[in-house]
Motif scaffolding. Structure first.
Motif, mmCIF file in Angstrom:
data_model
loop_
_atom_site.group_PDB
_atom_site.id
_atom_site.type_symbol
_atom_site.label_atom_id
_atom_site.label_comp_id
_atom_site.label_asym_id
_atom_site.label_seq_id
_atom_site.Cartn_x
_atom_site.Cartn_y
_atom_site.Cartn_z
ATOM 1 N N GLN A 1 0.958 -1.258 0.067
ATOM 2 C CA GLN A 1 0.000 -0.121 0.022
ATOM 3 C C GLN A 1 0.941 1.407 -0.031
ATOM 4 O OE1 GLN A 1 -2.231 -2.404 3.062
ATOM 5 N NE2 GLN A 1 -3.927 -0.620 3.159
ATOM 6 N N TYR B 1 -5.489 8.503 6.002
ATOM 7 C CA TYR B 1 -5.363 8.181 7.719
ATOM 8 C C TYR B 1 -3.770 8.712 7.998
ATOM 9 C CZ TYR B 1 -8.003 4.249 7.731
ATOM 10 O OH TYR B 1 -9.174 2.652 7.278
ATOM 11 N N TRP C 1 -2.420 3.368 12.191
ATOM 12 C CA TRP C 1 -2.445 2.782 10.751
ATOM 13 C C TRP C 1 -2.132 3.916 9.575
ATOM 14 C CZ3 TRP C 1 -1.508 -0.741 8.160
ATOM 15 C CH2 TRP C 1 -1.318 -0.968 7.268
ATOM 16 N N TYR D 1 -10.696 -0.651 14.081
ATOM 17 C CA TYR D 1 -11.314 0.756 13.980
ATOM 18 C C TYR D 1 -12.334 0.347 14.427
ATOM 19 C CZ TYR D 1 -7.356 0.369 11.070
ATOM 20 O OH TYR D 1 -5.573 0.148 9.698
ATOM 21 N N GLU E 1 -2.381 -1.361 15.021
ATOM 22 C CA GLU E 1 -3.384 -0.688 13.560
ATOM 23 C C GLU E 1 -3.892 0.129 14.540
ATOM 24 O OE1 GLU E 1 -4.358 -2.051 10.223
ATOM 25 O OE2 GLU E 1 -2.443 -3.355 9.571
ATOM 26 N N ASN F 1 0.018 -10.855 8.813
ATOM 27 C CA ASN F 1 -0.693 -9.128 9.461
ATOM 28 C C ASN F 1 -2.201 -9.872 9.145
ATOM 29 O OD1 ASN F 1 -1.607 -6.556 9.219
ATOM 30 N ND2 ASN F 1 -3.398 -7.197 7.519
ATOM 31 N N GLU F 2 -3.510 -9.898 10.566
ATOM 32 C CA GLU F 2 -4.511 -9.893 10.152
ATOM 33 C C GLU F 2 -5.247 -11.354 9.509
ATOM 34 O OE1 GLU F 2 -7.090 -6.375 9.210
ATOM 35 O OE2 GLU F 2 -6.454 -5.667 10.745
ATOM 36 N N HIS G 1 1.850 -9.065 4.428
ATOM 37 C CA HIS G 1 1.365 -8.064 4.702
ATOM 38 C C HIS G 1 -0.096 -8.339 3.399
ATOM 39 C CE1 HIS G 1 -0.349 -4.732 6.685
ATOM 40 N NE2 HIS G 1 -1.173 -4.552 6.174
ATOM 41 N N TYR G 2 -1.022 -9.012 3.457
ATOM 42 C CA TYR G 2 -2.088 -9.219 2.719
ATOM 43 C C TYR G 2 -1.236 -8.838 0.897
ATOM 44 C CZ TYR G 2 -5.942 -7.224 5.000
ATOM 45 O OH TYR G 2 -6.507 -7.500 6.072
ATOM 46 N N LYS H 1 -9.124 8.029 0.940
ATOM 47 C CA LYS H 1 -9.622 6.875 2.133
ATOM 48 C C LYS H 1 -8.159 7.607 3.040
ATOM 49 C CE LYS H 1 -11.206 3.589 4.608
ATOM 50 N NZ LYS H 1 -11.861 2.336 4.503
ATOM 51 N N SER I 1 -5.456 2.422 -0.259
ATOM 52 C CA SER I 1 -6.604 1.591 0.968
ATOM 53 C C SER I 1 -6.788 0.180 0.177
ATOM 54 C CB SER I 1 -8.313 2.011 0.596
ATOM 55 O OG SER I 1 -8.810 0.820 1.380
ATOM 56 N N ALA I 2 -6.397 -0.691 1.383
ATOM 57 C CA ALA I 2 -6.582 -1.829 1.451
ATOM 58 C C ALA I 2 -7.420 -2.498 0.868
ATOM 59 C CB ALA I 2 -6.137 -3.025 2.772
ATOM 60 N N GLY I 3 -8.675 -2.576 1.947
ATOM 61 C CA GLY I 3 -10.643 -2.832 1.519
ATOM 62 C C GLY I 3 -10.394 -2.045 -0.007
ATOM 63 N N THR I 4 -9.984 -1.354 -0.187
ATOM 64 C CA THR I 4 -11.276 -0.310 -2.117
ATOM 65 C C THR I 4 -10.113 -0.230 -2.621
ATOM 66 O OG1 THR I 4 -11.117 2.096 -0.912
ATOM 67 C CG2 THR I 4 -12.979 0.354 -0.305
#
Ligand code: BG6
Length: 493
Positions: free
Chosen positions: A18, A456, A439, A321, A392, A188-189, A143-144, A454, A446-449
């Motif tokens: 990212q 931080y 984070w 979060y 995070e 990660n996660e 990480h992802y 977005k 953004s990881a998600g979108t």
């Protein structure tokens, strides 16, 4: 006197895919994250909680289209800007910087016998720069992202081959950086594999939201790999500290009915399942029952369970979060469809998420709940009794760069202040929280979108969702605020 211990690790967190960019520079191979394209959408504006921009696994693996934009290939240009960025972190007084190493930068296809020296040198340079300012690196090995070749050839972590390939990579990093990095996280996660097929620890399974054997088989391989990282790490440097990393999705009961409380307890076990394996070294009995009930068969080899049992983590870390509610009777309009469209039904590992109307939500539908962070810390401490690292936390939102190049992000300051205050309360009660890395301390994709809007960070990066901009860095108001927080060791919030 400060509540926070003298050596508290204040800092920020990021991930290679990212942040870095330079996706094809100096011998780096393609990673799964490089294949996630930007999908323009309108829904994130205006408190909408649905996320629709996910590609299917097949599209990600095979969908190379000429005119698409792949934001994670560019990140925030850290590859070129790392000196400037680290200098800014140092100016804030960072004691710690959480980052990840890109696996395909070290082993481009994952299968080479010899690592890519150029890739290794890049991280040498980054660590040297951090250490110059006495900033402690905290490094995530995965990480992802996974080398794309391994996702295509082996179906990613579904295959046991990934364990050896990952351990070869881990060994290379642990050995090379043994005098530069003390804190390590394998995945990660690790729990996100249950929700997001491609980002969640890069397990490639279509419809991973279904409870299927492939998902849990892949996870089992990651559990074994995590334990092996711990095992080899201590031989390389006995002072290494190895941590877990779980995305805490804390649940509250929607009502006070005992059934809702029970459902909530089950829902929270999704998090505890991962801590149980990584921190206690056991597969909990409720998971075994879930496997039986759902006909989930995992191939566990002879000494896997012993490896998991004997090599548990030194500290527990998690991201936090927001919180959610769950319960029996759900009003349709209050449902939160947080992840993939197929995640509609309730089961223990995929609980319904319900809006908590007592909490404010962000533009991306995250419910803001600072006390939830305290609840999470208390729970993890009470259960596992190991030092805790909040790796995070933060507010992802739109920022405005004014004509005089300022960013007045008082909303971010408020969010962070309230969360840090809750950490202080835990420390006050005697819980050993050892660090806090918020984070995206510098704005990243953004990881998600895959959006860049977005944001931080404390540091603004001037580039939009399509990579248009000057890429210049600007200090937000939160930059000056966090500097004071660190200077005062959390006394001035
Ligand atoms: C965590 C991930 O889940 O949440 C990060 O570890 C991610 O990689 C962060 O960026 C915030 O999520 P998002 O989708 O807002 O980037």
């Amino acid at each position: 006197m400060s509540t926070f211990p003298k050596n508290f690790l204040w800092g920020g967190a990021t991930a290679a895919n990212q942040l870095e960019g330079g996706y094809n520079l100096d011998g780096k191979g393609l990673s799964t994250a490089d294949m996630v394209k930007f999908v323009p959408k309108n829904i994130s504006k205006g408190k909408n909680t649905e996320v629709v921009s996910y590609q299917t696994v097949n599209e990600i693996l095979h969908g190379l289209h000429k005119n698409e934009y792949y934001p994670k290939r560019e990140g925030s240009h850290f590859y070129e800007h790392y000196k400037e960025d680290i200098a800014l972190m140092a100016e804030m007084g960072f004691k710690c910087f959480r980052m990840s190493i890109s696996w395909p930068r070290i082993y481009p296809t994952g299968e080479e016998k010899v690592p890519n020296e150029e890739g290794l040198k890049f991280y040498d340079n980054v660590f040297n720069e951090l250490l110059k300012y006495n900033i402690e690196p905290l490094v995530t090995l995965s990480h992802y992202e996974t080398p794309l070749n391994l996702a295509l050839k082996y179906n990613g972590w579904q295959s046991r081959e990934l364990i050896d390939l990952f351990i070869k990579y881990a060994k290379t990093c642990l050995t090379r950086y043994k005098d530069k990095v003390k804190y390590w996280i394998a995945f990660n996660e690790i729990n996100m594999s249950l929700n997001v097929p491609y980002s969640g620890a890069a397990i490639f399974i279509e419809k991973t939201c279904n409870p299927n054997s492939a998902t849990f088989q892949a996870l089992h391989h990651q559990f074994v790999a995590s334990a092996l990282v711990k095992k080899i790490s201590k031989k390389i440097n006995p002072n290494f500290k190895i941590g877990s990393m779980v995305g805490m999705s804390l649940f509250y009961p929607y009502t006070n009915s005992p059934k809702d409380v029970l459902l909530t307890q089950n829902a929270n076990r999704i998090n505890y399942f991962f801590f149980d394996v990584l921190s206690k070294g056991i597969y909990p009995s409720y998971a075994k029952k879930y496997f039986r009930k759902n006909k989930i068969n995992i191939k566990i080899e002879y000494d896997d369970l012993e490896i998991i049992n004997k090599n548990t983590v030194d500290f527990n870390s998690f991201s936090y979060y927001y919180s959610n509610c769950t319960g029996e009777k759900i009003n349709k309009k209050d449902k939160i469809l947080a992840f993939l469209p197929e995640q509609k039904r309730y089961d223990e590992f995929h609980p319904e998420k319900i809006r908590n109307n007592s909490l404010e939500i962000t533009d991306w539908g995250f419910q803001i709940d600072p006390i939830g962070l305290r609840i999470a810390i208390n729970e993890i401490w009470d259960r596992y009794r190991k030092p805790i690292f909040i790796t995070e936390n933060g507010l992802g939102t739109y920022d405005i760069l004014t004509s005089d190049k300022k960013i007045h992000d008082d909303y971010r300051i408020k969010y962070l202040k309230e969360h840090i205050d809750q950490i202080g309360k835990c420390i006050d009660e005697g819980i050993p929280v050892i660090g806090y890395t918020s984070w995206g301390c510098i704005d990243i994709v953004s990881a998600g979108t895959s959006e860049r809007s977005k944001r931080y960070g404390y540091i603004y990066v001037d580039a939009d969702d399509y990579g248009q901009g000057t890429w210049k860095r600007y200090k937000k108001d939160s930059f000056y605020w966090y500097k004071k927080v660190i200077e005062s060791n959390g006394n001035v919030l």
